[in-house]
Scaffold this motif. Structure first.
Motif, PDB file in Angstrom:
ATOM      1  N   VAL B  76       0.853  -1.185   0.000  1.00  0.00           N
ATOM      2  CA  VAL B  76       0.000   0.000   0.000  1.00  0.00           C
ATOM      3  C   VAL B  76       0.894   1.241   0.000  1.00  0.00           C
ATOM      4  CG1 VAL B  76      -0.199   0.128   2.529  1.00  0.00           C
ATOM      5  CG2 VAL B  76      -2.008   1.115   1.102  1.00  0.00           C
ATOM      6  N   GLN B  77       0.409   2.290  -0.666  1.00  0.00           N
ATOM      7  CA  GLN B  77       1.160   3.545  -0.685  1.00  0.00           C
ATOM      8  C   GLN B  77       0.813   4.388   0.546  1.00  0.00           C
ATOM      9  OE1 GLN B  77       2.208   6.087  -4.204  1.00  0.00           O
ATOM     10  NE2 GLN B  77       0.398   7.209  -3.525  1.00  0.00           N
ATOM     11  N   CYS B  78       1.844   4.939   1.196  1.00  0.00           N
ATOM     12  CA  CYS B  78       1.651   5.814   2.352  1.00  0.00           C
ATOM     13  C   CYS B  78       2.210   7.189   1.997  1.00  0.00           C
ATOM     14  CB  CYS B  78       2.377   5.261   3.575  1.00  0.00           C
ATOM     15  SG  CYS B  78       1.897   3.576   3.979  1.00  0.00           S
ATOM     16  N   VAL B 117      -3.428   4.057  -7.592  1.00  0.00           N
ATOM     17  CA  VAL B 117      -1.985   4.013  -7.355  1.00  0.00           C
ATOM     18  C   VAL B 117      -1.384   2.930  -8.258  1.00  0.00           C
ATOM     19  CG1 VAL B 117      -0.206   3.672  -5.599  1.00  0.00           C
ATOM     20  CG2 VAL B 117      -2.433   4.612  -4.936  1.00  0.00           C
ATOM     21  N   THR B 120       1.378  -0.869  -6.686  1.00  0.00           N
ATOM     22  CA  THR B 120       1.058  -1.489  -5.395  1.00  0.00           C
ATOM     23  C   THR B 120      -0.139  -2.415  -5.600  1.00  0.00           C
ATOM     24  OG1 THR B 120      -0.350   0.419  -4.897  1.00  0.00           O
ATOM     25  CG2 THR B 120       1.860   0.423  -3.951  1.00  0.00           C
ATOM     26  N   GLU B 126      -4.962   4.602  -0.152  1.00  0.00           N
ATOM     27  CA  GLU B 126      -3.613   4.879   0.344  1.00  0.00           C
ATOM     28  C   GLU B 126      -3.761   5.332   1.796  1.00  0.00           C
ATOM     29  OE1 GLU B 126      -2.199   7.914  -2.320  1.00  0.00           O
ATOM     30  OE2 GLU B 126      -3.411   9.480  -1.404  1.00  0.00           O
TER      31      GLU B 126
END
Lengths: 496, 496
Positions: B76-78, B117, B120, B126
């Motif tokens: 996952v993108q943070c 995104v 991912t 996100e």
């Protein structure tokens, strides 16, 4: 000649030695295969075929014989009287001549005996034999008898007191002839229970998001421990057998699997001739990433073992009874939520009871037993966890308690006063790991591989290990681990 | 000093290195633990805490950083922008300074990105980071990168053709750093599939009345085979590692357990550097009493493997996709009822296709492959059984066919043209067993223990064995068995 030939054929059709199993098929065409255990009064009148071991053979005159047929832990009486072969008693004489433990096929009608049959597990039904063939002849003089191996110590004592002659088969001899010994009702039950223990272990962990893994048993070098390892030559490289899957299960967690378990052999070359040590046993191992605290591992132990004990009590009543008959034991007392006590508290209880123990040292077997008694009396449980052991008595890779490094994030679990599980949070910080190893006098160079596993990002983690044989031994109060290993390996025994 | 201290405390509250996991707990009190894989658009707005590996770290200016967090096979993108610490960009700079693969805790709100995104597994959500702590620092220069290890051969070729610089990590180097290599999406999937294969194996057999057993891996003497065994010293006695559980699983059947299975390590000291041999692998073994015919074992194989393949296709679609992305393969073709062919028929097909084969000899790997092609083309299956092998090419303990002893009650099973299972009815008659051993030049004295197992009444029985790693390798068309062993052991590799 012609009539002799016919007679022979008639014999073969109704009774005799089977040349091959396939040859029997047409002869038994009208009979349906049945299991001894699944017979019941509702089967009455059914034409069945059963294959089993001739546990007991008894002739009554020249025309009647009784045969007790055994399959696994179930037995049924078969009555051979007259029969299809002209009623000349030939089949009964053939039956009477069978050596015990021979494997035979019996076909006939299930019927209801006038009185319950004694000495068989099927008491309300018997089989009126119409066909009987021997599939595998046992040698006439068996080295040990199944009935002798199945006798309880109580029965032996009672018989001796009454001046009766009974054969008592010692454990070593039973293990020498394990293929016969395994046929007793108690042994049939013990290893079915062992299988269930493993099933519950897997099922509960799978439902909690664990992944089952297999780590190598062949390890390079001569392992951390050194002393108690089996060494071997691996294509010219020094190798040894894994004393535990410790490093590799930790690597699996660091390798991204988060929560893992393993069921596999563990090898210990220790020369311990005790009731609870084996040189090879089945390890049930767990390793998991932690969130906040090492007691998350205790939560898993709690859930797992309460589910296991419940399952055994609920689903294995017959097996537990069979074990009870030969080896009487009290059902294990355990709580719905497993009692957890700090080590300090255990020490206090022992000291109050007048036992001299070192608060920062380890408990010996005797003290553990005593503490088990005290806990049972105070809390009504024979299954509990002792947490927060002094760091000094745990392996170097155990995480110290952040609030007081003299204690560690570790625990042991006890059943009937004997340690059965050892668990802990592991040090996942390479620098701390190296420092703790050095403080114990371990040459850091020898554990370089172990340290490296944590250099590439390592989630905080912990786990525990428990021996499958010990779980079964202690749950059933069996007193000797050789009883719960199918083919035990101890310092003296490497066969069969 | 005072303001500096306050600043430091503020930093620690929002970002920094965690001293212990316990210390983070109060700081993250308002956030609920979440798994990356279970996030979804419905989680939008939730305040979550996630722990994972920093797979990718990218700074955008001095105040914003993007972090890709990985857990198992999910990413996952943070987004680290401003954040709680006064918005001075300190947290973004802290994030940008994280080494790849470090383990970090992230707390924040799940949100919906304006555009999906890319790169991912979570594309629709996100995390807007509010807190960020590093739990375990990875070394800055990793020996191999997870992204490099995850690259398919196709990607490498494409990049090279386009003149791009990409790192291709060879298999040996990947295995040297297995703890990193295991983190790729394909490896995460492979070992989850391996676990499922074992689960189905156990579940199907348990439902068919089999009992799971564990036989010893430490064996007295130097085993039947002789050559390819690992030898060791067992408290002064010569011993070796079991090359198969053959004898002991047969003894368990003779010991009254009727139908047994085992999952456990098998050791082969062979010096075979091939794509399909390991020195240690996980054996899935079955042994069962037979009623009429050895093909009852084939019935079990059929039921078991069709159920297994169905299960993998139905329940492991995500895992199979992940493997596909790195190692493309065609789904396995198999029939609802597994094709069975006599060996003779296989020989005929090969001869008709112009392949020279000896009808009473064994098939070599090439002929097996060719036959696999012919069978696939004619019958539309890549999974089939070849039955009734010539006796001469099977072990001495194989039961000859009653109607023609030149042939045996045996079978092999093939997947994608490679042998995967070998099975047979065993000789349970000691005299025949001794005669067959003698006819092969085996000194009967050396197999006395084996013969003795059948002297006390032995049910006719048969079974089979299959390697867990081979099942996964061939189902997924992986081409090398080292890909399906967690920590492979081959003639050259004994580490990690």
């Amino acid at each position: 000649m012609a009539s002799g030939g016919e007679h022979h054929e008639e014999e073969e059709e109704y009774y005799g030695d089977a040349a091959t199993i396939g040859a029997l098929r047409p002869l038994y065409a009208g009979y349906a295969w049945a299991d001894v255990a699944s017979l019941g009064p509702e089967s009455s009148g059914h034409a069945v075929r059963v294959r089993g071991a001739a546990q007991e053979v008894r002739a009554v005159g020249r025309r009647v014989a009784f045969l007790v047929l055994r399959q696994g832990g179930a037995t049924v009486q078969c009555v051979v009287a007259g029969g299809g072969a002209g009623g000349d008693g030939g089949m009964a004489r053939f039956a009477a001549g069978l050596s015990r433990e021979s494997v035979v096929d019996v076909a006939g009608a299930v019927s209801l005996p006038r009185e319950p049959v004694r000495g068989t597990t099927q008491q309300l039904v018997e089989i009126k034999v119409e066909k009987l063939h021997c599939v595998s002849r046992a040698v006439p003089a068996l080295p040990i008898g199944v009935d002798d191996a199945a006798r309880s110590e109580e029965d032996v004592a009672r018989a001796k007191a009454a001046g009766e002659q009974v054969v008592h088969v010692g454990q070593d001899k039973r293990l020498d002839y394990r293929v016969i010994d395994l046929r007793t009702a108690a042994n049939q039950a013990i290893f079915r229970i062992q299988c269930e223990v493993e099933n519950v272990f897997r099922q509960v962990l799978l439902s909690e998001g664990f992944v089952g893994i297999h780590t190598p048993k062949l390890i390079g070098g001569s392992s951390e421990g050194g002393a108690a390892v089996f060494k071997l030559d691996y294509n010219g490289q020094p190798a040894c057998l894994a004393q535990s899957p410790q490093l590799h299960k930790q690597m699996a967690v660091c390798g991204g699997f988060g929560r893992v378990f393993e069921v596999g052999p563990v090898f210990r070359a220790e020369d311990s001739n005790t009731h609870r040590h084996l040189c090879e046993f089945v390890g049930l191992d767990v390793e998991m990433a932690l969130r906040d605290h090492y007691t998350e591992v205790c939560d898993v132990v709690d859930k797992l073992f309460v589910a296991m004990f419940d399952h055994l009590n609920d689903k294995c009543a017959k097996e537990l009874e069979a074990i009870q008959r030969q080896y009487p034991f009290e059902p294990l007392k355990y709580l719905r939520t497993t009692l957890r006590m700090d080590y300090d508290e255990g020490i206090r209880m022992l000291q109050e009871a007048g036992v001299h123990v070192d608060p920062m040292g380890d408990l010996n077997t005797e003290a553990e037993k005593k503490l088990g008694d005290l806990v049972r009396d105070r809390y009504g449980t024979e299954f509990y966890m002792l947490c927060r052991y002094p760091s000094a008595v745990r392996p170097f890779y155990t995480m110290p308690c952040p609030e007081d490094p003299r204690y560690s994030c570790s625990f042991d679990v006890f059943v009937r006063g004997e340690e059965i599980i050892s668990g802990a949070q592991r040090v996942h910080v390479p620098e701390l790991l190296a420092a703790q190893a050095a403080a114990r006098g371990i040459d850091v160079a020898t554990i370089a591989t172990y340290l490296d596993a944590f250099r590439y990002g390592a989630p905080p983690h912990g786990g525990f290990g428990v021996g499958l044989e010990r779980v079964v031994m202690l749950f059933c109060g069996l007193g000797n681990i050789r009883k719960t290993s199918l083919f035990p390996r101890d310092p003296r025994r490497l066969a069969p």
